[in-house]
Design a protein around this motif. Structure first.
Motif, short mmCIF file in Angstrom:
data_model
loop_
_atom_site.label_atom_id
_atom_site.label_comp_id
_atom_site.label_asym_id
_atom_site.label_seq_id
_atom_site.Cartn_x
_atom_site.Cartn_y
_atom_site.Cartn_z
N LEU A 162 0.83 -1.19 0.00
CA LEU A 162 0.00 0.00 0.00
C LEU A 162 0.88 1.25 0.00
O LEU A 162 0.61 2.20 -0.74
N ALA A 163 1.93 1.26 0.80
CA ALA A 163 2.84 2.40 0.85
C ALA A 163 3.50 2.62 -0.50
O ALA A 163 3.66 3.75 -0.95
N GLN A 164 3.88 1.53 -1.15
CA GLN A 164 4.48 1.65 -2.47
C GLN A 164 3.47 2.20 -3.47
O GLN A 164 3.80 3.03 -4.31
N ALA A 165 2.21 1.76 -3.38
CA ALA A 165 1.17 2.25 -4.28
C ALA A 165 0.92 3.74 -4.05
O ALA A 165 0.75 4.51 -5.00
N LEU A 166 0.90 4.17 -2.79
CA LEU A 166 0.72 5.59 -2.48
C LEU A 166 1.90 6.42 -2.99
O LEU A 166 1.70 7.53 -3.50
N ALA A 167 3.09 5.89 -2.89
CA ALA A 167 4.27 6.61 -3.41
C ALA A 167 4.18 6.78 -4.92
O ALA A 167 4.48 7.84 -5.46
N THR A 168 3.74 5.74 -5.61
CA THR A 168 3.58 5.81 -7.06
C THR A 168 2.49 6.82 -7.42
O THR A 168 2.67 7.62 -8.34
N ALA A 169 1.38 6.80 -6.72
CA ALA A 169 0.29 7.74 -6.98
C ALA A 169 0.76 9.18 -6.74
O ALA A 169 0.47 10.08 -7.54
N ARG A 170 1.50 9.39 -5.66
CA ARG A 170 2.03 10.72 -5.36
C ARG A 170 2.94 11.19 -6.49
O ARG A 170 2.89 12.35 -6.90
N GLU A 171 3.76 10.29 -6.99
CA GLU A 171 4.67 10.61 -8.09
C GLU A 171 3.91 11.05 -9.33
O GLU A 171 4.24 12.06 -9.95
N LYS A 175 3.88 14.77 -11.09
CA LYS A 175 4.24 14.95 -12.51
C LYS A 175 3.14 15.69 -13.27
O LYS A 175 3.42 16.57 -14.07
N SER A 176 1.87 15.32 -13.02
CA SER A 176 0.77 15.96 -13.75
C SER A 176 0.63 17.43 -13.35
O SER A 176 0.26 18.26 -14.17
N LEU A 177 0.91 17.75 -12.10
CA LEU A 177 0.84 19.15 -11.66
C LEU A 177 1.99 19.98 -12.22
O LEU A 177 1.83 21.18 -12.45
N LEU A 178 3.14 19.36 -12.43
CA LEU A 178 4.31 20.08 -12.94
C LEU A 178 4.25 20.33 -14.44
O LEU A 178 4.99 21.14 -14.96
N LYS A 179 3.37 19.62 -15.14
CA LYS A 179 3.27 19.80 -16.60
C LYS A 179 2.62 21.07 -16.99
O LYS A 179 1.96 21.76 -16.39
#
Length: 179
Positions: A162-171, A175-179
């Protein structure tokens, strides 16, 4: 020629030739930090214009060293051996390390991500080579070993996932906000 292949160093440099992660296994060849930096500068200057290295592993000779290398985005990966080392073995080490880093960085192999996960890359170096002797070249095995070292042993496996999934989602959100 030695019975066991030896790697002199593994270098990960950025697109300007600056260090991201390096590991030397021979102090005889480069006794000082200045000698190591000079070698890195020479390697980078002789190879950075190679276009083919983005698609496949390339081989070159610099002095009495065989160097295999591969580029991706703004990172340049190099493995160095003596002139009598087998290029295929060196290329296998490079490819295994390179692909393991790709797995660990979730396919986002670029300088910023590499610096944020430098601990994983250094662990991967240690799992790939020990004292200059190649230990493992299978990227899945390397990534698995590194991931098992980096997980919090106190957390249950379901929470780690779950922590890995949250880290991926955060990533992805970042990225989408920085575009």
């Amino acid at each position: 020629m030695q019975a066991c292949p030896l790697v002199k160093n593994i270098l990960v440099l950025d697109s300007e030739g600056k260090r991201v992660a390096v590991k030397y296994y021979s102090d005889e060849d480069w006794p000082t930090n200045g000698a190591k930096e000079a070698f890195e500068k020479t390697v980078f200057s002789k190879t950075h214009k190679t276009n083919n290295a983005r698609a496949e592993v390339e081989v070159t000779m610099i002095g009495s060293y065989v160097i295999v290398y591969k580029f991706v985005d703004d990172l340049h990966f190099f493995v160095t051996g003596d002139e009598d080392q087998n290029e295929v073995i060196l290329a296998s080490v490079l490819q295994g390390f390179f692909e393991a880093v790709g797995i660990l960085l979730r396919g986002n192999v670029e300088k910023r991500e590499a610096l944020e996960n430098l601990d994983l890359i250094l662990l991967c170096l240690d799992e790939t080579i020990d004292g200059g002797v190649p230990l493992e070249t299978d990227p899945a095995v390397l990534a698995s070993k590194v991931a098992s070292h980096s997980m919090d042993s106190g957390a249950p496996l379901s929470e780690q996932t779950l922590a890995q999934a949250l880290a991926t989602a955060r990533e992805h959100i970042t990225k989408s906000l920085l575009k």
